[in-house]
Design an enzyme around this catalytic site. Structure first.
Site, PDB file in Angstrom:
ATOM      1  N   LYS A 183       2.745  13.015   6.817  1.00 50.41           N
ATOM      2  CA  LYS A 183       2.419  11.958   5.166  1.00 50.41           C
ATOM      3  C   LYS A 183       3.313  13.172   4.567  1.00 50.41           C
ATOM      4  O   LYS A 183       3.346  14.083   4.648  1.00 50.41           O
ATOM      5  CB  LYS A 183       1.035  12.317   4.661  1.00 50.41           C
ATOM      6  CG  LYS A 183       1.499  11.437   3.263  1.00 50.41           C
ATOM      7  CD  LYS A 183      -0.467  11.045   3.234  1.00 50.41           C
ATOM      8  CE  LYS A 183      -0.394  10.993   2.375  1.00 50.41           C
ATOM      9  NZ  LYS A 183       0.029   9.415   2.381  1.00 50.41           N
ATOM     10  N   HIS A 195      -4.320  15.088   5.020  1.00 45.85           N
ATOM     11  CA  HIS A 195      -3.444  13.436   6.010  1.00 45.85           C
ATOM     12  C   HIS A 195      -3.602  14.405   7.089  1.00 45.85           C
ATOM     13  O   HIS A 195      -3.267  15.829   6.759  1.00 45.85           O
ATOM     14  CB  HIS A 195      -3.212  13.294   5.328  1.00 45.85           C
ATOM     15  CG  HIS A 195      -3.934  12.099   4.182  1.00 45.85           C
ATOM     16  ND1 HIS A 195      -4.299  12.049   2.781  1.00 45.85           N
ATOM     17  CD2 HIS A 195      -3.632  10.575   4.091  1.00 45.85           C
ATOM     18  CE1 HIS A 195      -4.961  11.238   2.331  1.00 45.85           C
ATOM     19  NE2 HIS A 195      -4.700  10.131   3.402  1.00 45.85           N
ATOM     20  N   HIS A 196      -2.838  13.014   7.661  1.00 43.64           N
ATOM     21  CA  HIS A 196      -1.579  13.900   9.507  1.00 43.64           C
ATOM     22  C   HIS A 196      -0.878  14.499   8.266  1.00 43.64           C
ATOM     23  O   HIS A 196      -0.544  14.142   7.447  1.00 43.64           O
ATOM     24  CB  HIS A 196      -0.987  12.567  10.440  1.00 43.64           C
ATOM     25  CG  HIS A 196      -0.952  11.146   8.904  1.00 43.64           C
ATOM     26  ND1 HIS A 196       0.358  11.161   8.983  1.00 43.64           N
ATOM     27  CD2 HIS A 196      -1.086  10.739   8.535  1.00 43.64           C
ATOM     28  CE1 HIS A 196       0.923  10.107   8.503  1.00 43.64           C
ATOM     29  NE2 HIS A 196       0.075   9.994   7.339  1.00 43.64           N
ATOM     30  N   GLY A 211       0.989  -1.015   0.507  1.00 43.28           N
ATOM     31  CA  GLY A 211      -0.066   0.230   0.135  1.00 43.28           C
ATOM     32  C   GLY A 211       0.813   1.253  -0.399  1.00 43.28           C
ATOM     33  O   GLY A 211      -0.064   2.185   0.063  1.00 43.28           O
TER      34      GLY A 211
HETATM   35  N1  LIG Z   1      -2.631   1.464   1.047  1.00 41.43           N
HETATM   36  C1  LIG Z   1      -2.933   2.178   2.164  1.00 41.43           C
HETATM   37  O1  LIG Z   1      -4.160   1.345   2.243  1.00 41.43           O
HETATM   38  C2  LIG Z   1      -2.485   3.079   2.645  1.00 41.43           C
HETATM   39  C3  LIG Z   1      -1.314   3.372   2.622  1.00 41.43           C
HETATM   40  N2  LIG Z   1      -0.271   4.086   3.229  1.00 41.43           N
HETATM   41  C4  LIG Z   1       1.287   4.228   2.633  1.00 41.43           C
HETATM   42  O2  LIG Z   1       1.703   3.200   3.977  1.00 41.43           O
HETATM   43  C5  LIG Z   1       3.351   4.075   3.590  1.00 41.43           C
HETATM   44  C6  LIG Z   1       3.373   4.158   4.947  1.00 41.43           C
HETATM   45  O3  LIG Z   1       2.859   5.088   5.748  1.00 41.43           O
HETATM   46  P1  LIG Z   1       2.947   5.145   7.270  1.00 41.43           P
HETATM   47  O4  LIG Z   1       2.540   3.566   7.932  1.00 41.43           O
HETATM   48  O5  LIG Z   1       2.189   6.140   7.358  1.00 41.43           O
HETATM   49  O6  LIG Z   1       4.527   5.769   7.696  1.00 41.43           O
HETATM   50  P2  LIG Z   1       5.646   5.494   8.835  1.00 41.43           P
HETATM   51  O7  LIG Z   1       6.234   6.819   8.207  1.00 41.43           O
HETATM   52  O8  LIG Z   1       4.390   5.367   9.658  1.00 41.43           O
HETATM   53  O9  LIG Z   1       6.047   4.401   8.615  1.00 41.43           O
HETATM   54  C7  LIG Z   1       6.872   3.667   7.338  1.00 41.43           C
HETATM   55  C8  LIG Z   1       8.178   2.580   7.121  1.00 41.43           C
HETATM   56  O10 LIG Z   1       8.127   2.253   6.556  1.00 41.43           O
HETATM   57  C9  LIG Z   1       9.984   2.418   6.996  1.00 41.43           C
HETATM   58  N3  LIG Z   1      10.884   2.677   6.076  1.00 41.43           N
HETATM   59  C10 LIG Z   1      10.657   3.956   5.147  1.00 41.43           C
HETATM   60  N4  LIG Z   1      11.639   3.679   4.433  1.00 41.43           N
HETATM   61  C11 LIG Z   1      12.333   2.612   3.957  1.00 41.43           C
HETATM   62  C12 LIG Z   1      13.461   2.344   3.851  1.00 41.43           C
HETATM   63  N5  LIG Z   1      14.090   3.014   2.987  1.00 41.43           N
HETATM   64  N6  LIG Z   1      14.385   0.988   4.363  1.00 41.43           N
HETATM   65  C13 LIG Z   1      13.196   0.874   5.519  1.00 41.43           C
HETATM   66  N7  LIG Z   1      12.091   0.550   5.725  1.00 41.43           N
HETATM   67  C14 LIG Z   1      12.033   2.433   5.765  1.00 41.43           C
HETATM   68  C15 LIG Z   1      10.233   3.304   8.326  1.00 41.43           C
HETATM   69  O11 LIG Z   1      11.205   3.197   8.772  1.00 41.43           O
HETATM   70  C16 LIG Z   1       9.221   3.084   9.165  1.00 41.43           C
HETATM   71  O12 LIG Z   1       9.002   2.162   9.528  1.00 41.43           O
HETATM   72  C17 LIG Z   1       3.064   5.431   3.413  1.00 41.43           C
HETATM   73  O13 LIG Z   1       2.946   5.487   1.341  1.00 41.43           O
HETATM   74  C18 LIG Z   1       1.172   5.906   2.886  1.00 41.43           C
HETATM   75  O14 LIG Z   1       1.062   6.682   1.882  1.00 41.43           O
HETATM   76  C19 LIG Z   1      -0.888   4.161   4.391  1.00 41.43           C
HETATM   77  C20 LIG Z   1      -1.829   3.914   4.960  1.00 41.43           C
HETATM   78  C21 LIG Z   1      -2.961   3.804   4.431  1.00 41.43           C
HETATM   79  O1  LIG Z   2       0.111   8.206   4.238  1.00 45.57           O
HETATM   80  C1  LIG Z   2      -1.581   8.180   4.885  1.00 45.57           C
HETATM   81  O2  LIG Z   2      -1.649   7.833   5.603  1.00 45.57           O
HETATM   82  C2  LIG Z   2      -2.330   7.665   3.717  1.00 45.57           C
HETATM   83  N1  LIG Z   2      -1.888   6.974   2.313  1.00 45.57           N
HETATM   84  C3  LIG Z   2      -2.709   6.479   1.866  1.00 45.57           C
HETATM   85  C4  LIG Z   2      -2.981   7.678   0.208  1.00 45.57           C
HETATM   86  O3  LIG Z   2      -1.649   8.329  -0.089  1.00 45.57           O
HETATM   87  O4  LIG Z   2      -3.880   8.223   0.171  1.00 45.57           O
HETATM   88  C5  LIG Z   2      -3.903   5.527   1.764  1.00 45.57           C
HETATM   89  C6  LIG Z   2      -4.440   6.603   3.462  1.00 45.57           C
HETATM   90  O5  LIG Z   2      -5.349   8.123   2.858  1.00 45.57           O
HETATM   91  C7  LIG Z   2      -3.585   7.057   3.710  1.00 45.57           C
END
Ligand SMILES: NC(=O)C1=CN([C@@H]2O[C@H](COP(=O)(O)OP(=O)(O)OC[C@H]3O[C@@H](n4cnc5c(N)ncnc54)[C@H](O)[C@@H]3O)[C@@H](O)[C@H]2O)C=CC1
Ligand SMILES: O=C(O)C1=N[C@H](C(=O)O)C[C@H](O)C1
Length: 253
Positions: free
Chosen positions: A151, A147-148, A91
């Protein structure tokens, strides 16, 4: 069958949600979790060093890896999964065109499922948008996502997916990101607005206005748990698929 999972980004916001949601399910089990800042347990699961990812794939041989990290690491994890013959659900947003190409390359070896948003509500909103846009021909469209404040990418991956949906049903539009100064609207453009504040899990609004009326289609995620649950549904669905590129909408069919 119990689906065995590897989880990346385990110390991140979504990684923690995935581990918490996995603990509540009996159709899957977490084989290992990694982070680039390993150490403490998350949700009772030991967090191992991301540098050992390939070794962990070889020793645990999970069915699927679930990834919410960053664009660079997502591609690296996918490619390691392709080499190890392990399915990949991601995701992670903010991928470049080249990043998507690399992810699709992995999909020639193993099943890969990418979704910019794992909520059922956004899947329904996308269907509604695809119906509303042609029905309201010529109406102005503005897309706002909120978003938060931590992001990194903007506009959100979900916003980009919705913009692609709009282009699909009415042809390619100019995307205008915010407006400032002398900036009159031109016909057919889509305004795109990204707000960042507090700990908002994710909101998307598509506004269509014209003909003395407006229609607003809005989705609000109440918590990140909704995304984690969808990603785990995708992982169990993907576990026995052939190599290929899959979409979350297929999981919901
Ligand atoms: N598709 C969906 O439904 C959703 C997608 N997302 C996406 O998921 C991703 C993560 O979001 P969050 O958990 O909020 O971010 P976050 O910053 O809280 O967590 C990201 C994690 O990935 C790790 N990470 C980042 N770059 C890295 C690298 N180069 N090598 C190894 N580990 C690495 C970080 O250390 C951290 O543990 C974002 O791209 C966000 O947009 C978030 C929520 C829902
Ligand atoms: O970074 C997030 O938090 C989220 N990222 C996804 C996006 O970029 O659309 C999905 C969701 O909205 C939360």
């Amino acid at each position: 069958m119990t689906v065995s999972l590897g989880v990346t980004g385990a110390t991140g916001r979504m990684g923690g949600e995935v581990l918490a949601a996995a603990a509540d399910r009996d159709d899957l089990a977490v084989a290992f979790a990694v982070s680039r800042s390993p150490g403490d347990e998350v949700e009772g699961v030991a967090v191992e060093d991301a540098a050992d990812f390939a070794d962990l794939l070889a020793s645990h041989d999970p069915d699927v890896v679930v990834d919410f990290t960053g664009p660079g690491s997502c591609i690296e994890y996918a490619s390691a999964c392709a080499e190890a013959g392990v399915g990949f659900v991601t995701g992670t947003t903010g991928l470049s065109e080249g990043g998507f190409d690399a992810l699709r390359e992995s999909a020639s070896e193993v099943p890969v499922l990418y979704a910019s948003n794992f909520s059922r509500g956004i899947a329904a909103l996308r269907r509604a948008v695809r119906e509303a846009v042609p029905a309201l021909d010529g109406y102005d469209i503005e897309l706002t996502e909120t978003h938060h404040n931590a992001k990194r990418d903007a506009p959100s991956g979900t916003a980009l997916t919705i913009l692609d949906d709009i282009d699909d049903v009415r042809g390619e539009s100019e995307r205008v990101h915010g407006r400032e100064g002398e900036a009159p609207r031109s016909e057919g453009e889509v305004g795109v607005h990204a707000r960042r504040a507090g700990d908002i899990a994710g909101e998307h609004e598509v506004l269509l206005a014209g003909n003395h009326e407006s229609l607003s289609l809005t989705h609000r995620a109440g918590s990140r748990g909704v995304f984690a649950a969808g990603a785990l549904d995708a992982a169990t669905w993907l576990a026995d698929r052939d190599a290929g590129w899959y979409d979350f909408t297929e999981v919901l069919e």
